[in-house]
Design a protein around this motif. Sequence first.
Motif: not given
Length: 234
Positions: A208-215, A222-223, A228-229
């Motif tokens: 999750v953390a790795e992905m959000v840093l690319t957004l 938040q979406e 995902l969870l």
Amino acid sequence: DRHPARGVATAGDEATGRAIRFCLSNPDIFRTQLRALLRASVHGRLEIMFPMISGLEELEEAVDFLNVVREELKAEGVDAAEDLPVGIMIEVPSAALVADVLAKRSHFFSIGTNDLSQYTLAADRTNAGVANIASSFQPPVLRLVKMVIDAAHKEGKWVGMCGELAGEPVAIPILLGLGLDEFSMNPPAIPIAKQIIRSISKSQAEVVAEMVLTLENSDQVQEYVRDLLPIVNF
């Protein structure tokens, strides 16, 4: 003031003019605070945290002043602990950017996301006109959080967070994945936080953390976590 997570005594008051700068500019007030902390240090566990540190120079000046006050107490025959853990609040981008240096001179960090977001995004969080900008979910803020955590862990130091972000259900998986060691939040938020923490694995949180840093923005962050969870949708 007391850091809510560990009972850490905070030297300085952010409400009176930017915390540590006010203290260093008003040594009589700062001395009184430090004397009280040092006198209390012999009666139980105590850790001192300096707020609103912007760089190494301010940290060193504050620590030097603490040592001077300790020597003054000794000269008066007053007991004071010798090796008090001293940490700092990371609340401004300049501190986050030199976190690797500060981590070598501190025992711990506590990230203040409210101020860190405000100063990173140049958006006053009390101004409704920029409320959509002043979000701690903004990728630039999350990247600074990661930078701080990584720098501290490299030196074997722990990192806490005292700011509204730590109690946000959507943020908890992200912060777990970034490696945050300690969450500080208002009591009503604790049951939900515990439920979320128990519901996800470390490896899942890291994804999750790795992905959000690319957004690209806070809404996307938040979406993504909510989709995902579903458990974070309280």
